[in-house]
Every structure is written in C-alpha cells, then in structure tokens.
Design a protein around this motif. Structure first.
Motif, PDB file in Angstrom:
ATOM      1  N   ASN A  36       0.706  -1.313  -0.129  1.00 21.90           N
ATOM      2  CA  ASN A  36      -0.024   0.114  -0.057  1.00 21.90           C
ATOM      3  C   ASN A  36       0.792   1.227  -0.011  1.00 21.90           C
ATOM      4  O   ASN A  36       0.477   2.325   0.226  1.00 21.90           O
ATOM      5  N   GLN A  37       2.096   1.106  -0.150  1.00 20.99           N
ATOM      6  CA  GLN A  37       3.057   2.323  -0.168  1.00 20.99           C
ATOM      7  C   GLN A  37       3.540   2.492  -1.735  1.00 20.99           C
ATOM      8  O   GLN A  37       4.295   3.543  -1.817  1.00 20.99           O
ATOM      9  N   VAL A  38       3.544   1.511  -2.317  1.00 20.27           N
ATOM     10  CA  VAL A  38       4.350   1.832  -3.684  1.00 20.27           C
ATOM     11  C   VAL A  38       3.649   2.829  -4.481  1.00 20.27           C
ATOM     12  O   VAL A  38       2.566   3.025  -4.405  1.00 20.27           O
ATOM     13  N   ARG A  39       4.347   3.303  -5.530  1.00 21.99           N
ATOM     14  CA  ARG A  39       3.691   4.449  -6.511  1.00 21.99           C
ATOM     15  C   ARG A  39       4.335   3.994  -7.772  1.00 21.99           C
ATOM     16  O   ARG A  39       3.512   4.012  -8.765  1.00 21.99           O
ATOM     17  N   GLU A  40       5.549   3.460  -7.779  1.00 19.04           N
ATOM     18  CA  GLU A  40       5.892   2.887  -8.983  1.00 19.04           C
ATOM     19  C   GLU A  40       6.119   1.493  -8.864  1.00 19.04           C
ATOM     20  O   GLU A  40       6.575   0.766  -7.846  1.00 19.04           O
ATOM     21  N   ILE A  41       5.792   0.518 -10.126  1.00 15.11           N
ATOM     22  CA  ILE A  41       5.847  -0.704  -9.952  1.00 15.11           C
ATOM     23  C   ILE A  41       6.395  -1.187 -11.286  1.00 15.11           C
ATOM     24  O   ILE A  41       6.532  -0.441 -12.262  1.00 15.11           O
ATOM     25  N   MET A  42       6.792  -2.265 -11.356  1.00 14.95           N
ATOM     26  CA  MET A  42       7.819  -2.968 -12.657  1.00 14.95           C
ATOM     27  C   MET A  42       6.781  -4.044 -13.194  1.00 14.95           C
ATOM     28  O   MET A  42       6.175  -5.017 -12.442  1.00 14.95           O
ATOM     29  N   LEU A  43       6.758  -3.864 -14.501  1.00 14.58           N
ATOM     30  CA  LEU A  43       5.934  -4.958 -15.049  1.00 14.58           C
ATOM     31  C   LEU A  43       6.955  -5.750 -15.852  1.00 14.58           C
ATOM     32  O   LEU A  43       8.214  -5.697 -16.241  1.00 14.58           O
ATOM     33  N   ILE A  44       6.858  -7.292 -15.652  1.00 15.31           N
ATOM     34  CA  ILE A  44       7.705  -8.068 -16.128  1.00 15.31           C
ATOM     35  C   ILE A  44       7.560  -9.051 -17.363  1.00 15.31           C
ATOM     36  O   ILE A  44       6.280  -9.431 -17.549  1.00 15.31           O
ATOM     37  N   TRP A  45       8.347  -8.892 -18.409  1.00 11.85           N
ATOM     38  CA  TRP A  45       8.292  -9.681 -19.561  1.00 11.85           C
ATOM     39  C   TRP A  45       9.195 -10.951 -19.428  1.00 11.85           C
ATOM     40  O   TRP A  45      10.320 -10.949 -19.407  1.00 11.85           O
ATOM     41  N   SER A  46       8.707 -11.963 -19.466  1.00 14.30           N
ATOM     42  CA  SER A  46       9.652 -13.296 -19.090  1.00 14.30           C
ATOM     43  C   SER A  46       9.396 -14.332 -20.276  1.00 14.30           C
ATOM     44  O   SER A  46      10.361 -14.940 -20.316  1.00 14.30           O
ATOM     45  N   ALA A  47       8.202 -14.545 -20.684  1.00 20.84           N
ATOM     46  CA  ALA A  47       8.013 -15.497 -21.788  1.00 20.84           C
ATOM     47  C   ALA A  47       8.754 -15.178 -22.880  1.00 20.84           C
ATOM     48  O   ALA A  47       8.488 -13.992 -23.495  1.00 20.84           O
ATOM     49  N   PRO A  48       9.830 -15.749 -23.448  1.00 23.18           N
ATOM     50  CA  PRO A  48      10.597 -15.255 -24.417  1.00 23.18           C
ATOM     51  C   PRO A  48       9.986 -15.283 -26.049  1.00 23.18           C
ATOM     52  O   PRO A  48      10.107 -14.524 -26.740  1.00 23.18           O
ATOM     53  N   GLU A  49       9.609 -16.782 -26.312  1.00 22.02           N
ATOM     54  CA  GLU A  49       9.383 -16.805 -27.693  1.00 22.02           C
ATOM     55  C   GLU A  49       7.943 -16.002 -28.188  1.00 22.02           C
ATOM     56  O   GLU A  49       8.305 -15.175 -29.297  1.00 22.02           O
ATOM     57  N   GLU A  50       6.799 -16.045 -27.579  1.00 26.22           N
ATOM     58  CA  GLU A  50       6.064 -15.437 -28.098  1.00 26.22           C
ATOM     59  C   GLU A  50       5.782 -14.046 -27.781  1.00 26.22           C
ATOM     60  O   GLU A  50       5.031 -13.424 -28.616  1.00 26.22           O
ATOM     61  N   GLU A  51       6.545 -13.483 -26.934  1.00 25.54           N
ATOM     62  CA  GLU A  51       6.509 -12.056 -26.681  1.00 25.54           C
ATOM     63  C   GLU A  51       7.675 -11.156 -27.123  1.00 25.54           C
ATOM     64  O   GLU A  51       7.980 -10.253 -26.706  1.00 25.54           O
ATOM     65  N   ALA A  52       8.000 -11.837 -28.341  1.00 26.40           N
ATOM     66  CA  ALA A  52       9.454 -11.413 -28.908  1.00 26.40           C
ATOM     67  C   ALA A  52       9.064  -9.738 -29.170  1.00 26.40           C
ATOM     68  O   ALA A  52       9.946  -8.777 -28.831  1.00 26.40           O
ATOM     69  N   VAL A  53       7.776  -9.127 -29.528  1.00 29.01           N
ATOM     70  CA  VAL A  53       7.618  -7.974 -29.892  1.00 29.01           C
ATOM     71  C   VAL A  53       7.718  -6.992 -28.688  1.00 29.01           C
ATOM     72  O   VAL A  53       8.560  -6.148 -28.652  1.00 29.01           O
ATOM     73  N   GLU A  54       7.054  -7.518 -27.766  1.00 27.14           N
ATOM     74  CA  GLU A  54       7.216  -6.896 -26.517  1.00 27.14           C
ATOM     75  C   GLU A  54       8.344  -6.592 -25.932  1.00 27.14           C
ATOM     76  O   GLU A  54       8.831  -5.603 -25.143  1.00 27.14           O
ATOM     77  N   VAL A  55       9.230  -7.781 -25.876  1.00 25.52           N
ATOM     78  CA  VAL A  55      10.462  -7.586 -25.495  1.00 25.52           C
ATOM     79  C   VAL A  55      11.270  -6.455 -26.436  1.00 25.52           C
ATOM     80  O   VAL A  55      12.184  -5.701 -25.503  1.00 25.52           O
ATOM     81  N   GLU A  56      11.103  -6.510 -27.419  1.00 21.04           N
ATOM     82  CA  GLU A  56      11.914  -5.590 -28.024  1.00 21.04           C
ATOM     83  C   GLU A  56      11.451  -3.829 -27.485  1.00 21.04           C
ATOM     84  O   GLU A  56      12.218  -3.123 -27.435  1.00 21.04           O
ATOM     85  N   ILE A  57      10.233  -3.752 -27.452  1.00 21.08           N
ATOM     86  CA  ILE A  57       9.555  -2.553 -26.986  1.00 21.08           C
ATOM     87  C   ILE A  57      10.399  -2.117 -25.856  1.00 21.08           C
ATOM     88  O   ILE A  57      10.695  -1.282 -25.532  1.00 21.08           O
ATOM     89  N   SER A  58      10.174  -3.225 -24.728  1.00 24.46           N
ATOM     90  CA  SER A  58      10.629  -2.826 -23.200  1.00 24.46           C
ATOM     91  C   SER A  58      12.239  -2.554 -23.515  1.00 24.46           C
ATOM     92  O   SER A  58      12.809  -1.713 -22.608  1.00 24.46           O
ATOM     93  N   GLU A  59      13.029  -3.211 -24.665  1.00 20.87           N
ATOM     94  CA  GLU A  59      14.466  -3.065 -24.468  1.00 20.87           C
ATOM     95  C   GLU A  59      14.696  -1.555 -25.178  1.00 20.87           C
ATOM     96  O   GLU A  59      15.711  -0.769 -24.568  1.00 20.87           O
ATOM     97  N   ALA A  60      13.683  -1.012 -25.733  1.00 17.94           N
ATOM     98  CA  ALA A  60      13.845   0.320 -26.643  1.00 17.94           C
ATOM     99  C   ALA A  60      14.110   1.366 -25.569  1.00 17.94           C
ATOM    100  O   ALA A  60      15.041   2.111 -25.622  1.00 17.94           O
ATOM    101  N   ASP A  61      13.260   1.435 -24.530  1.00 17.87           N
ATOM    102  CA  ASP A  61      13.456   2.502 -23.512  1.00 17.87           C
ATOM    103  C   ASP A  61      13.394   2.119 -22.219  1.00 17.87           C
ATOM    104  O   ASP A  61      12.865   2.644 -21.385  1.00 17.87           O
ATOM    105  N   LEU A  62      14.211   1.095 -22.252  1.00 15.75           N
ATOM    106  CA  LEU A  62      14.128   0.416 -20.639  1.00 15.75           C
ATOM    107  C   LEU A  62      15.004   1.184 -19.610  1.00 15.75           C
ATOM    108  O   LEU A  62      16.079   1.528 -19.965  1.00 15.75           O
ATOM    109  N   PRO A  63      14.381   1.606 -18.509  1.00 13.04           N
ATOM    110  CA  PRO A  63      15.276   2.524 -17.789  1.00 13.04           C
ATOM    111  C   PRO A  63      15.997   1.714 -16.766  1.00 13.04           C
ATOM    112  O   PRO A  63      16.937   2.167 -16.241  1.00 13.04           O
TER     113      PRO A  63
END
Lengths: 161, 321
Positions: free
Chosen positions: B268-295
């Motif tokens: 109940n205190q967090v304001r920022e959270i992290m989304l995880i992409w872990s499945a490699p093969e079918e989420e290839a596009v999403e992994v690319e997106i998240s790599e592009a501006d990954l902080p």
C-alpha cells in the motif's frame, strides 16, 4: 423527454463528472470505507428535482461507466443505481416536501438500498465477504446530504408540479 | 406558462412507462452481470468505456503528480546532497553484488547445461506508475499507466523493488488494471526458499498479511522463512520474493497449520511498480519494445563476456543428444 422547466444540461453533466472523479479519487486507507456514494447522491438529487429528464436511463448509463471505472462486474452499479433512481422518481413529490432531517433519513434508506444491491450481487457472484464498514458510505452519505443540496443550491430549481 | 404546466401534468414521471423502462434496464443489467461473471466476452466493451474514463483518471491524479513535482523541485540542496551520497553508496553496494551475480549466473547457466535444462531467460522489466487504487476496501485492485500499447498483457506479473506486488487482470489500451496479492480473491503458488516446499499464498484483504492455508501441521516451515514464486502457476516467473513467514500456529486437532506471512513488497505504499516480460518466444515484440526505452535493465554481460557462452551451449545441447 425534456419536459422539465429548467433543463440546461451543463450543471447536471458537470456535477456527474465531478461525482465520478470523487468516486475514483485516491483516499487514505482509513478513510476508504467512509467514502460517500457521490454518484448515487448526485443522481438522487437530480432525479428529485428534474425527474422527467434525469431518470432511470441516465442512472443506468452512469452506472455502467462507474462499473468500468471501479472494475466491478459490468451491470452491478447500473442495476443498483437504476433501482434507487426508480424509487426516487416514484417518490419525488413527497421528497420535495420533506424537511431536511426527514429527507436525510430518506436518503439514508436509498443509499442503504444501493449498498445492499451491490453487496448482494457481490455475494451471488462470490466476490468477497464484507464487514460492518461496508455500510460506512451510507452513514457519511446521508450526513453529507444537506451540505450537498446547499452546494447545488446555485443551480437549484423549485418545482411546483 | 399555463400550457407548459398542463403538459407536465399530462405526462407524469410516474407513468407506467417508467416502470417498464426500469424493468427493461434491470433485465439488461442482470444479463450483463451473468455474462460478465461467466466469461470475458465483454472485455472489448469494457475497454471502450474505460478509454472514456481515462481523462477523468488523469485529472484525478493531477494533484498528486503536481504535489510530487513540487516536492522534487523544491527540496533543499542539503537534502539533495544527502540523497545523492546515499544513492552513491547504495550504487556501489549494488554493483559489488551485481558482479557476484554475473558470476553466479554464468555458473548457474553452466550447471543447467550439465542438467540439460534450458537456461532461464533474463526477465525484462519496465517501470509503470500506479494511477489509482480501488475504492472498494475489499478489492485490492490498482490501475497502472501502461496498456496494450506498451505491450502489457493479461496475467502479466507486477513487482516492486522488494518483491511480487500482483498481476494484470485487464490490459486496456492506455492503462491497465492489476490485482494485488493481498486481494482476498488472489492466490499465488509459492515455495519456501530454504527447502523448496511448495504451497499457495492466499490474499486476506489486509495489506500486511498473506495466508498459507494448505500446510500440514508437520510441514517443515519456520518463522522468518522466505517465500518465493515457484513459477508453477504459469503467471509469475519463478524466484521472485513474495513474503516472509511471521507466524505459525499449529493446532493439533486441525489438519492444517495456520501460517501467516508478511509480503516483502510494500503493497500500500508503492507508487512505481515494475512489469515483467519473461516468456521469451511469443512475446518477442514486447521484449523489443521494453528494451528500446528500458530504464532499469540490468546488463551484467558487459563484465562477464563468458556469460553468453553457456547460453549458446545450452541451445546446442538438446540438438547434440
């Protein structure tokens, strides 16, 4: 539809948008169980004063929006709100005559009906079990009611039908 | 004036039409409720209406954003220096740990190759901000400011710096709804880090407590045990800390012990959270997106080039057999 004498829609729409915002605004944990049902109260106010324009149809649409905004089952708030507004429109003539205290008591009953429907649907759908604080909004709502009518006083309209 | 009044009396709002309209709407609501409760055919409608509510959320969130912005811009030089030195110290510490982590990861990959198991993929994470929390005290549902446009998908795991927070239940276009692990309707497959004992952590509706209702009285569990995700439910990647056991009550008559655990994440205190992409093969596009501006991507491979080699070996190993 618009047979009410005073039917400028802007005040109603703005007040409903404000009520929706108050319904989703973040609040501290301790105050959460006592958040008044702003949307229900706003709809009850307009249904009492302009029952021909703002009736069950509006209540249903606003209810669907509220369902999406709060992530509840689709139709839950819609059903509860349209039932409450149906009762309000049925008794709007009596409610206009009531003194403040009696009106607050009526609003208390209406809000209790509203929460009961929500609670009931939750129970049937197996969502979760409530505690007494489920009824906090009913209490705060009816306490705030006189204040709310005063706030709406600027756009107040007295019907004599 | 007079005709208007006469007109109004002709058409009382209490006419039978009102009752009919109400009955129709009530029937429609009940139909929607049944459909929505059974399956998710209404998701498209929900998303469409959700998009209209989005501006309201932004406006409601504005004061908090403004307040935080003011706090950031007006914090004193002294405070900033203090924070800076603290962060520097923390960074040194983390880097030291990370070096060991890189070595461990390489070793782990090598061991896994020997076991002929596939290498675990490094998870991609992306920071999202919580826009609002559920107004219903019995549903721990949050809204985050990332949606399908950013590659968010239903069932995606949410973590914060300390552990698992929850998962996405409804990915909208611009924002998504997530459920916290403390929601009474949420259950999460976990294992005890010390001995690998598997069980299920169920939310209680309290932010600082999870229940483990299915542990027998003789289970090997102690206070202070760390629970991590087991990855068996499919939704959460394995190995993220979930909670620490803080009370165990063994009642002899009962088949199961009453075990409670405190979530590692500050739910109940967090304001920022992290989304995880872990499945490699079918989420290839999403992994690319998240790599592009990954902080916050961790990239230990710079320090240890041989971290890649075992991975390559792992890919070839099944082919050799």
């Amino acid at each position: 539809m618009s047979k009410d004498r005073y039917t400028r829609p802007q005040p109603v729409i703005i007040s409903l948008i404000l009520a929706l915002m108050l319904a989703i605004a973040p609040m501290p944990d301790w105050a959460e169980p006592f958040r008044p049902d702003w949307v229900a109260m706003t709809l009850i106010y307009w249904a009492t004063n302009l029952p021909r324009t703002y009736s069950v149809g509006w209540a249903w649409i606003i209810g669907i929006v509220l369902d999406v905004a709060q992530g509840t089952l689709l139709g839950q708030h819609a059903l509860a709100l349209s039932l409450v507004i149906y009762v309000t429109v049925k008794f709007h003539l009596q409610m206009r005559q009531f003194p403040t205290l009696q009106l607050s008591a009526t609003v208390f009953a209406l809000l209790a009906l509203y929460q009961f429907i929500l609670f009931w649907i939750n129970g049937v759908a197996g969502v979760n079990t409530p505690t007494v604080s489920y009824w906090g909004p009913v209490l705060t709502g009816s306490l705030i009611w006189p204040l709310l009518t005063m706030m709406f006083g600027g756009v107040r309209y007295r019907a004599r039908s | 004036m007079a005709p208007a009044k006469a007109d109004k009396q002709h058409r009382s709002p209490n006419s039978p039409a009102l009752g009919l309209r109400f009955l129709l709407l009530a029937a429609l609501s009940i139909l929607l409720l049944i459909i929505d409760n059974r399956n998710n055919h209404l998701d498209a409608a929900r998303k469409a209406i959700g998009a209209t509510v989005y501006p309201l959320r932004v406006v409601v969130d504005a004061p908090v954003t403004l307040w935080r912005w003011l706090g950031d811009t007006t914090s004193s030089r002294n405070e900033l220096e203090l924070e800076n030195s603290r962060l520097n110290a923390e960074r040194l510490l983390t880097q030291a740990r990370l070096q060991r982590y890189a070595a461990l990861e390489a070793e782990n990959a090598r061991l896994r190759t020997m076991l002929e198991a596939t290498t675990r993929v490094r998870d991609q994470v992306r920071v999202a901000e919580i826009m609002s929390v559920s107004s219903n005290p019995f549903r721990h549902v949050i809204v985050v400011d990332k949606g399908t446009r950013d590659g968010v998908f239903d069932g995606q795991a949410l973590i914060d710096a300390d552990g698992v927070v929850g998962q996405i239940i409804e990915a909208g276009v611009l924002s998504s709804q997530g459920i916290l692990i403390s929601d009474p309707d949420h259950a999460l497959p976990v294992e005890i880090n010390r001995n690998g004992l598997r069980t299920i952590a169920v939310g209680t509706g309290e932010f600082d407590r999870l229940d483990l209702p299915f542990l027998p009285n003789n289970a090997d569990i102690r206070e202070g045990d760390l629970l991590v995700t087991s990855g068996l439910g499919g939704a959460f990647p394995a190995g993220y800390p979930v909670a620490i056991v803080d009370s165990i009550v063994r009642i002899p008559q009962e088949p199961f012990a009453a075990v409670a655990a405190q979530p590692s994440a500050a739910l109940n205190q967090v304001r920022e959270i992290m989304l995880i992409w872990s499945a490699p093969e079918e989420e290839a596009v999403e992994v690319e997106i998240s790599e592009a501006d990954l902080p916050v991507e961790d990239s230990p491979e710079d320090e240890s080039p041989d971290a890649e080699d075992p991975a390559a070996v792992a890919n070839e190993a099944p082919g050799d057999e």
